[in-house]
Scaffold this motif. Structure first.
Motif, PDB file in Angstrom:
ATOM      1  N   ALA A 349       0.757  -1.034  -0.047  1.00  0.00           N
ATOM      2  CA  ALA A 349      -0.064   0.107   0.053  1.00  0.00           C
ATOM      3  C   ALA A 349       0.708   1.393   0.079  1.00  0.00           C
ATOM      4  CB  ALA A 349      -0.991   0.016   1.171  1.00  0.00           C
ATOM      5  N   LEU A 350       2.068   1.228   0.789  1.00  0.00           N
ATOM      6  CA  LEU A 350       2.918   2.432   0.754  1.00  0.00           C
ATOM      7  C   LEU A 350       3.448   2.825  -0.603  1.00  0.00           C
ATOM      8  CD1 LEU A 350       3.952   4.249   3.085  1.00  0.00           C
ATOM      9  CD2 LEU A 350       5.798   2.837   3.309  1.00  0.00           C
ATOM     10  N   THR A 351       3.584   1.770  -1.662  1.00  0.00           N
ATOM     11  CA  THR A 351       4.120   2.102  -2.516  1.00  0.00           C
ATOM     12  C   THR A 351       3.367   3.098  -3.459  1.00  0.00           C
ATOM     13  OG1 THR A 351       3.433   0.183  -3.702  1.00  0.00           O
ATOM     14  CG2 THR A 351       5.622  -0.368  -2.808  1.00  0.00           C
ATOM     15  N   GLU A 352       2.164   3.184  -3.321  1.00  0.00           N
ATOM     16  CA  GLU A 352       1.284   4.257  -3.995  1.00  0.00           C
ATOM     17  C   GLU A 352       1.507   5.692  -3.559  1.00  0.00           C
ATOM     18  OE1 GLU A 352      -2.834   3.420  -3.541  1.00  0.00           O
ATOM     19  OE2 GLU A 352      -2.722   1.275  -3.920  1.00  0.00           O
ATOM     20  N   PHE A 353       2.492   5.704  -2.501  1.00  0.00           N
ATOM     21  CA  PHE A 353       2.520   7.098  -1.901  1.00  0.00           C
ATOM     22  C   PHE A 353       4.464   7.226  -1.975  1.00  0.00           C
ATOM     23  CE2 PHE A 353      -0.878   5.523   0.537  1.00  0.00           C
ATOM     24  CZ  PHE A 353      -1.797   6.365   0.198  1.00  0.00           C
ATOM     25  N   ASP A 354       4.996   6.664  -2.632  1.00  0.00           N
ATOM     26  CA  ASP A 354       6.370   6.679  -2.970  1.00  0.00           C
ATOM     27  C   ASP A 354       6.915   8.264  -3.010  1.00  0.00           C
ATOM     28  OD1 ASP A 354       6.927   4.095  -2.413  1.00  0.00           O
ATOM     29  OD2 ASP A 354       7.456   3.695  -4.563  1.00  0.00           O
ATOM     30  N   SER A 355       6.482   8.921  -3.687  1.00  0.00           N
ATOM     31  CA  SER A 355       7.040  10.274  -4.203  1.00  0.00           C
ATOM     32  C   SER A 355       6.631  11.087  -3.002  1.00  0.00           C
ATOM     33  CB  SER A 355       6.359  10.804  -5.368  1.00  0.00           C
ATOM     34  OG  SER A 355       4.894  10.801  -5.637  1.00  0.00           O
TER      35      SER A 355
END
Length: 387
Positions: A349-355
């Motif tokens: 789920a965190l990969t969606e917020f990488d930037s």
């Protein structure tokens, strides 16, 4: 300061190999280098200390390194103790009786401080600087590192962020470091994660997740406790692992790191895309690296460590978007509670917020340092105490 004996003494017992000594060694170097203070660092385990200071002689009673006099703390002390301007008792270590007697009998007594562990909990501000009356009519003050302007501050060298930014400006720096450390097959675009954790089932779960990813993931792990969580994946016992070894499984590549000094560890954190860290020194250096991280906090009775973790996470996530803040907090909690499936779920789920997470990680060190670092606040505290 005390003109007769202007030196500072820092006493440290080595706990869990590198945590306590890591903090006190950084502090001693900064006080000596930035404030030209004569600093004596008394350490009870020079062999372990030598892992982060390879030039250290574990047998020498007294030696000089980077402007600091390092003294062997044995019983009895190998050299007579003379009280100076400041006496720092790191992390409530019990001072030798002859040191306490010398302080009691000194004509000019030092400013005596108990340097506590870093915490983001609310009570820190109220306890910072409080005196504790000691036998012989001397006060020992509680010095509380922390994230607020009312606390003792955070260890950070004055040029650290500039050196970090220069390092991160070119991928050539990290590639040169990987080559120097004997790490093979890491491309500039590959995802790199450093791991310095305690034992946890969560680490094995992340490995399973990384194996299935479409692009390479490299875990850089020093020989030690982290590998105890990965025994089924190892080609040999942990004791037989050697620096430079690489263990491949799917798109996951685990590299065995050699030990490095503190500057080398900072550069390693700067070179990674994500850092998993434990203890206090690594926890703070991961924040200064301006990269996303997980904090694997030392387990305590009745899960009190989770109270400390949640106190920090509230600060770190204060100005994050709610969805991102919730995801990052859940990932940290799942890792610390050893919940394998939850760790995989929240990492995904965190990969969606990488930037957005990366941008926050870059801004956080600027916000966290506030007006002054720990060494600066410490020097100011001592000056006020000597008036």
């Amino acid at each position: 300061m005390n003109a007769a004996a202007p030196h500072w003494d820092i006493f440290c017992t080595v706990v869990d190999n590198y945590g306590d000594i890591g903090v006190t060694w950084r502090l001693a170097k900064q006080l000596a280098g930035e404030y030209a203070l004569p600093v004596n660092l008394w350490v009870d385990d020079l062999k372990s200390f030598g892992h982060i200071l390879p030039s250290l002689d574990p047998e020498a009673c007294s030696q000089q390194h980077q402007g600091v006099t390092i003294l062997k703390w044995s019983t009895p002390l190998p050299v007579a103790y003379t009280p100076g301007a400041v006496l720092i008792e790191a992390f409530a270590c019990e001072l030798p009786d002859d040191v306490k007697a010398a302080v009691k009998d000194a004509s000019v007594r030092p400013v005596w401080l108990n340097l506590e562990y870093l915490s983001a909990e609310d009570w820190v501000d109220g306890c910072h600087g409080l005196p504790s009356f000691q036998p012989g009519g001397i006060n020992k003050y509680f010095y509380m590192p922390g994230f607020s302007a009312q606390s003792g501050g955070l260890i950070c060298e004055k040029d650290l962020f500039a050196r970090r930014d220069a390092w991160q400006a070119s991928s050539e720096n990290k590639l040169a470091l990987f080559e120097k450390l004997g790490l093979k097959g890491i491309a500039a675009s590959d995802k790199v994660i450093t791991v310095f954790s305690y034992e946890t089932e969560a680490l094995g779960a992340l490995c399973e997740y990384f194996e299935q990813q479409p692009n390479p993931v490299h875990l850089l792990i020093p020989k030690g406790r982290s590998f105890n969580s990965l025994l089924p994946r190892l080609p040999c016992p942990v004791s037989e692992l050697r620096p430079g070894m690489r263990i491949d499984s799917g798109n996951l590549h685990i590299h065995v790191l050699p030990m490095t000094d503190q500057q080398g560890y900072d550069e390693l954190l700067w070179s990674a895309d994500f850092n998993i860290v434990r203890g206090e020194d690594s926890f703070l250096r991961a924040q200064w690296a301006a990269k996303p991280f997980i904090w694997h906090i030392y387990p305590q009775e009745d899960d009190y460590h989770l109270v400390k973790l949640e106190a920090f996470m509230r600060l770190y996530c204060d100005n994050l978007a709610p969805d991102l803040a919730s995801c990052w907090q859940k990932l940290n909690l799942a890792f610390n509670q050893q919940l394998p499936q939850a760790v995989q779920q929240h990492w995904e789920a965190l990969t969606e917020f990488d930037s957005a997470l990366e941008a926050h990680a870059k801004q956080w060190p600027i916000d966290a340092l506030k007006t002054a670092d720990l060494a600066t606040r410490l020097v100011q505290f001592v000056k006020k105490s000597l008036r």
